[in-house]
Design a protein around this motif. Structure first.
Motif, PDB file in Angstrom:
ATOM      1  N   LEU A   1      -4.486 -22.409  40.982  1.00  0.00           N
ATOM      2  CA  LEU A   1      -4.683 -21.090  41.872  1.00  0.00           C
ATOM      3  C   LEU A   1      -5.894 -21.448  42.996  1.00  0.00           C
ATOM      4  O   LEU A   1      -5.818 -20.796  43.985  1.00  0.00           O
ATOM      5  CB  LEU A   1      -5.314 -20.057  40.910  1.00  0.00           C
TER       6      LEU A   1
ATOM      7  N   ILE B   1       0.984  -4.866  36.841  1.00  0.00           N
ATOM      8  CA  ILE B   1       0.355  -4.832  38.217  1.00  0.00           C
ATOM      9  C   ILE B   1       0.253  -5.935  39.070  1.00  0.00           C
ATOM     10  O   ILE B   1       0.523  -6.073  40.108  1.00  0.00           O
ATOM     11  CB  ILE B   1      -1.009  -4.021  38.165  1.00  0.00           C
ATOM     12  N   PRO B   2      -0.196  -7.295  38.459  1.00  0.00           N
ATOM     13  CA  PRO B   2      -0.198  -8.465  39.168  1.00  0.00           C
ATOM     14  C   PRO B   2       1.196  -8.679  39.907  1.00  0.00           C
ATOM     15  O   PRO B   2       0.835  -9.095  41.179  1.00  0.00           O
ATOM     16  CB  PRO B   2      -0.790  -9.432  38.218  1.00  0.00           C
TER      17      PRO B   2
ATOM     18  N   TYR C   1      -9.796  -8.508  32.046  1.00  0.00           N
ATOM     19  CA  TYR C   1     -11.254  -9.266  31.942  1.00  0.00           C
ATOM     20  C   TYR C   1     -11.985  -8.524  30.977  1.00  0.00           C
ATOM     21  O   TYR C   1     -12.694  -9.401  30.061  1.00  0.00           O
ATOM     22  CB  TYR C   1     -11.877  -9.149  33.160  1.00  0.00           C
TER      23      TYR C   1
ATOM     24  N   ILE D   1      -7.366  -3.549  35.938  1.00  0.00           N
ATOM     25  CA  ILE D   1      -7.419  -4.920  35.772  1.00  0.00           C
ATOM     26  C   ILE D   1      -8.728  -5.497  35.040  1.00  0.00           C
ATOM     27  O   ILE D   1      -8.825  -6.302  34.137  1.00  0.00           O
ATOM     28  CB  ILE D   1      -6.948  -5.734  36.845  1.00  0.00           C
TER      29      ILE D   1
ATOM     30  N   PHE E   1      -6.420 -10.475  40.638  1.00  0.00           N
ATOM     31  CA  PHE E   1      -5.336  -9.840  40.282  1.00  0.00           C
ATOM     32  C   PHE E   1      -4.099 -10.806  39.574  1.00  0.00           C
ATOM     33  O   PHE E   1      -3.822 -10.427  38.554  1.00  0.00           O
ATOM     34  CB  PHE E   1      -4.599  -9.132  41.324  1.00  0.00           C
ATOM     35  N   LEU E   2      -3.981 -11.820  40.441  1.00  0.00           N
ATOM     36  CA  LEU E   2      -3.248 -12.770  40.170  1.00  0.00           C
ATOM     37  C   LEU E   2      -3.489 -13.542  38.724  1.00  0.00           C
ATOM     38  O   LEU E   2      -2.571 -14.044  38.202  1.00  0.00           O
ATOM     39  CB  LEU E   2      -2.939 -13.840  41.397  1.00  0.00           C
TER      40      LEU E   2
END
Lengths: 298, 438, 292
Positions: free
Chosen positions: A288, C166-167, A27, A22, C126-127
């Motif tokens: 979020l 993955i998320p 990123y 990830i 992750f989200l």
């Protein structure tokens, strides 16, 4: 006391691959794109000469991009409320203890299970306006129903353009809002409704004063998800209309794709991508943070 | 519970690949080294078939006469080189625009085909020739091609003093097609100038006939037809100068061309945004419209419909000028089978290859020595013009891809909005951005 | 209004309201089914019968030519059928769904039951991967896949779908495991079970519903993906079916009834999954929307 430490290490080791992936593929790549958007990389040969914000300045001066921004705002502004309203109405109807509820629900939701490309191909032909030779698709249907005055050029008419795509997208995604609302309606305690009725509220009043306030969080999260889908609109437009006459159905994602992978103008493409990211971030980040706070408190 | 085993093993793999990716990415960000490695240095993609040699020919000829012509060339090739398995890697879609995107990603991804189709001229710039393509000067010398291709064509093919592609066919872009019956019934003759064009159009309009067939739902037709109008307004040299900086886009003749184009649209079928070029051609076949300005692949369309009632003339104001759209093949660096790829290019430029391909495709030979008895009436007249006219490049041949994209976008927007001044400013800006205009 | 309430609860009696409700539901259902109807009848018509103007008419006789043509292609016209691309999509979606479900299960387990300082922040990180426009990673993705020698191949697509899956898979499993009582885990710990032991003997056996939800969701999303397919695979013989279908639709010469038949073929696997296992699909849908 050795066990918890070892378990702790194992837990981190389990997570590590995903964290690294990830970190790099989300990123790291965003950072790379951000950097690329500040360079002169405009052919297949990478050229990382720093040029500052020049690509962004250029971009905002390109009429096609200005049209794209207008289109995506129009699309999002229509798509979210249409999906929410249609979804809510369908959910309320299904909530009336109807026979065949499962069948109806499945019918409203199935478009979500198929690809946007399939949706695009089907609606491309259904909304093909037809030519001097005779009406096609939905236009022919309108003719047949005596509603000929509703006939129009759909996505081939620049004045309609992206709004025709909303029809196809709404067809595909309104079932999602329906499913969300239905789950929400089912979670409204029956006692609350009864209490409101005893207090003299009519059926509409029950919905307005009891049900709707309880559904507000669902509306919010559904709107966010739908908004994110709208801002990233790509496959449906590619397969249904392409950029359209005068770019009336063009969207930033399509412009990004053509700029990057057709004209090999990577820096410019990266700039479009970064602006798309900003648009989505404006929508999602507050949400979020909001959700995250709730999680911590929970 | 055995399935659990796949978990940890998969994880190790992921860790390794992720670390690798991290290194790769880091390198690209911090240094100015090219992120895309030279194709020669990169291994074939995982999907590349191993084993017997396969010659992969990339094109956007997926259907109709084009595909038939390509197959005819495959047959000639197989007869000459037995044992070579040809893979036809054709990608369908709008005048090759899908294919071009695919090809660019394949080259950048280090996964080139053995030979690929490209419009003759500067379209090779899409693929960074210095890095990704092989110069073909030796092949040209060995085959004596500089003697059989017209001089104007040879100069279109050169970039940086080298040849990069081999033209296999020639299409003409500036043709006025008309329905002979309609013209005869109304006592009209095909217009030679745009003034004539509008006189004819008015006469037809008065009779309730759509004067001008147009279809632009493919997105590229706007800019393509506009090139014929530019030619009519600026002439061969003025038009060529637009792409070299000798003519500025601020020239009043460009404004005049834009005005003309805008006026033409008022005579077109109302549903042009819903039609592709073949839909517009069908209007001529059906006798629903009288005139159509388009490339001569329309000839193939008319023939395929069994329609013989069409006539042709140079687009208004472009007599003596031949707007060249030529398909060619180029040779990427890192081709897996360079020897056979070169043999393919030899065939593409040869008399046998061009005579096999062009009658089927409905185009004419890029060579001037093909046997004309193989071709139909239209093609014969086009070949005569090709040998004698001034040749000018279509945009795809005349400018780099960044510029072409900007140019096409401006014209597409102009067709829908009709703002002459804004379009002219934007056209000049595109030229400035391309580094050609000042 | 109390009268209305009473009517509602009286089974079998027909009121105006009921008629209106069913009327509205049926009209809506017809609208949602319209494109399927068009795809189906167009696909079933013989070539002579196909006409855009008569799109809505039922076929006079059954003809499967369009499906055969879309599936097997037409050598003479130089277009290859969707059969190979259908296989590519299967080869891509099945392994990618399995791998990403496994990864999601392990991640979800740690995030739900082995929290550590910063684990919530990491989870949020992750989200965010769920929401980004993938355009913002495409350029480095192409470069990186090429360096990994995965570019232009089905393994490359599998890799991409696993990474960007993955998320969502982590989210589904984390939420699922969060419902498992903490006492169960604590008891096992006291019994001396290790982290992996607890996963193996307690959580994994009860994870079947979560796996079904995740696998269906991932399979559907991956099968339906167009963007990664069009970016990562450029050779027609490795392209997934969505990309091949779009190319079919973009070409002038492939008859539109063949395009319609192709669209139905491309929709079939996920549609079947939906019909057979719809309720799991809906759960995946809900999971994707975080917490209401």
């Amino acid at each position: 006391m050795r066990r918890p430490t070892r378990d702790r290490l194992v837990s981190l080791a389990l997570l590590a691959p995903s964290v690294i992936v990830i970190a790099v593929f989300v990123y790291g790549f965003i950072a790379f794109s951000g950097y690329a958007s500040l360079t002169r990389w405009d052919s297949l040969m990478p050229d990382f000469t720093f040029v500052g914000l020049r690509n962004y300045e250029r971009l905002f001066a390109i009429p096609r991009f200005q049209i794209d921004l207008g289109n995506i705002v129009t699309f999002t502004g229509l798509f979210i409320p249409i999906c929410l309203i249609v979804g809510f109405l369908l959910a309320v109807l299904l909530d009336q203890r109807v026979r065949g509820e499962n069948l109806f629900r499945s019918i409203f939701l199935f478009p979500m299970a198929i690809s946007a490309v399939v949706t695009g191909v089907a609606w491309r032909w259904m909304l093909d306006p037809g030519t001097a030779g005779g009406a096609h698709g939905v236009n022919a249907l309108l003719d047949g129903a005596g509603l000929g005055f509703l006939k129009n050029g759909w996505y081939t008419d620049p004045a309609i353009g992206i709004k025709a795509v909303v029809i196809a997208a709404g067809w595909q995604m309104s079932g999602y809002a329906m499913a969300m609302y239905l789950a929400g309606l089912r979670s409204v305690p029956q006692e609350l409704r009864e209490a409101a009725r005893i207090d003299g509220a009519g059926e509409l009043g029950v919905y307005r004063h009891v049900v709707l306030p309880l559904l507000r969080p669902i509306t919010l999260s559904a709107a966010i998800i739908l908004g994110q889908i709208a801002l990233n609109l790509f496959a449906l437009v590619v397969s249904m209309t392409g950029p359209g006459p005068g770019f009336s159905t063009d969207v930033p994602a399509l412009f990004m794709f053509e700029t990057t992978f057709r004209a090999s103008n990577f820096a410019q493409g990266a700039a479009i991508a970064m602006l798309m990211l900003v648009l989505v971030a404006l929508l999602v980040v507050p949400y979020l943070i909001h959700t995250f706070r709730h999680e911590v408190r929970a | 519970m055995k399935r659990r085993l796949t978990g940890p093993r998969g994880l190790v793999g992921f860790l390794a690949t992720a670390a690798l990716a991290f290194a790769a990415c880091g390198g690209a960000v911090t240094t100015t080294a090219p992120a895309v490695s030279a194709p020669a240095a990169s291994a074939p993609a995982a999907s590349a078939p191993a084993g017997e040699p396969k010659l992969e020919i990339f094109s956007w000829w997926t259907a109709g006469g084009e595909a038939e012509g390509l197959n005819a060339m495959f047959d000639v090739f197989k007869a000459q080189h037995s044992g070579v398995d040809i893979v036809n890697a054709a990608v369908a879609g709008g005048a090759g625009s899908n294919a071009k995107a695919v090809l660019a990603t394949r080259l950048a991804g280090g996964d080139p085909p053995d030979a690929f189709q490209v419009h003759a001229g500067l379209e090779i710039l899409t693929y960074s020739p210095d890095q990704y393509l092989q110069p073909l000067d030796d092949l040209y010398a060995a085959q004596g091609w500089d003697k059989v291709f017209p001089k104007d064509l040879l100069s279109l093919l050169k970039y940086n003093g080298h040849y990069w592609s081999v033209p296999v066919n020639i299409h003409r872009g500036n043709v006025l097609w008309y329905n002979k019956q309609i013209f005869a019934d109304n006592g009209l003759t095909p217009p030679k100038t745009f003034d004539d064009f509008f006189k004819v159009a008015d006469a037809l309009k008065a009779k309730g006939i759509t004067p001008y067939a147009f279809g632009n739902n493919g997105g590229w037709e706007d800019a393509f037809t506009f090139e014929s109008v530019l030619l009519g307004s600026l002439g061969a040299d003025g038009y060529k100068g637009l792409w070299t900086g000798a003519t500025q886009w601020t020239d009043p003749r460009v404004a005049q061309a834009l005005e003309t184009y805008k006026k033409m649209a008022t005579y077109a079928n109302a549903d042009h945004a819903a039609l592709s070029w073949d839909g517009a051609a069908q209007l001529i076949v059906d006798g629903k419209a009288a005139m159509f300005i388009h490339g001569d692949w329309a000839n193939g369309y008319f023939l395929s419909k069994g329609f013989a009632g069409y006539g042709w003339a140079p687009a208004p104001g472009t007599s003596g000028i031949f707007h060249v759209v030529s398909d060619a093949f180029a040779l990427p660096k890192g081709a897996k089978d360079p020897q056979n790829a070169q043999a393919w290019l030899e065939l593409a430029g040869s008399k046998a290859g061009q005579e096999a391909f062009n009658p089927k495709k409905g185009s004419i030979c890029a060579r001037t020595d093909c046997d004309q008895s193989l071709f139909g009436d239209y093609s014969k007249s086009a070949a005569a013009d090709f040998a004698s006219n001034a040749l000018v490049p279509g945009t795809d041949a005349a400018a780099n891809p960044k510029w072409i994209t900007a140019y096409k976008d401006v014209v597409a927007l102009f067709v829908s909005k009709g703002d002459v001044a804004a379009a002219q400013t934007a056209l000049q800006q595109a030229c400035v951005d391309a580094g050609v205009c000042k | 209004m109390t009268a209305a309430v009473r009517t509602r609860s009286t089974i079998g009696s027909i009121s105006v309201t009921r008629v209106l409700i069913y009327g509205a539901l049926i009209v809506a259902a017809v609208f949602y089914l319209l494109p399927v109807y068009v795809l189906l009848v167009t696909g079933l018509k013989s070539f002579q019968e196909v006409s855009l103007a008569r799109m809505w008419e039922l076929p006079r006789g059954l003809g499967l030519e369009s499906f055969v043509r879309a599936w097997a292609g037409d050598e003479a016209k130089g277009f290859t059928g969707l059969a190979g691309n259908f296989a590519n999509s299967l080869l891509m979606a099945v392994p990618a769904a399995l791998i990403s479900a496994m990864l999601g299960s392990l991640n979800g387990y740690v995030f739900a039951k082995w929290r550590f300082p910063g684990s919530n922040a990491l989870f949020t990180a992750f989200l965010i991967g769920l929401f980004i426009p993938y355009q913002s990673v495409l350029i480095p993705l192409v470069v990186t896949l090429q360096k990994m020698h995965l570019y232009g191949s089905i393994p490359g697509l599998i890799f991409v779908h696993v990474v960007y899956g993955i998320p969502i898979t982590t989210l589904i499993f984390r939420n699922y495991y969060a419902t498992v009582p903490g006492e169960l885990i604590e008891a096992a710990k006291i019994d001396g079970a290790s982290l992996l032991g607890i996963y193996r003997w307690i959580l994994f056996p009860i994870s079947v519903p979560a796996f079904v939800v995740t696998l269906i969701w991932q399979f559907t999303s991956i099968w339906n993906d167009f963007l990664f397919g069009v970016i990562v695979t450029s050779r027609p013989n490795v392209q997934p079916i969505t990309v091949a279908l779009n190319n079919l639709a973009g070409s002038f010469v492939v008859e539109w009834n063949v395009q319609m038949a192709g669209a139905l073929i491309a929709a079939l696997p996920t549609l079947l999954l939906y019909i057979l296992l719809g309720r799991y699909f809906v759960r995946g849908l809900m999971a994707g929307s975080l917490k209401g």
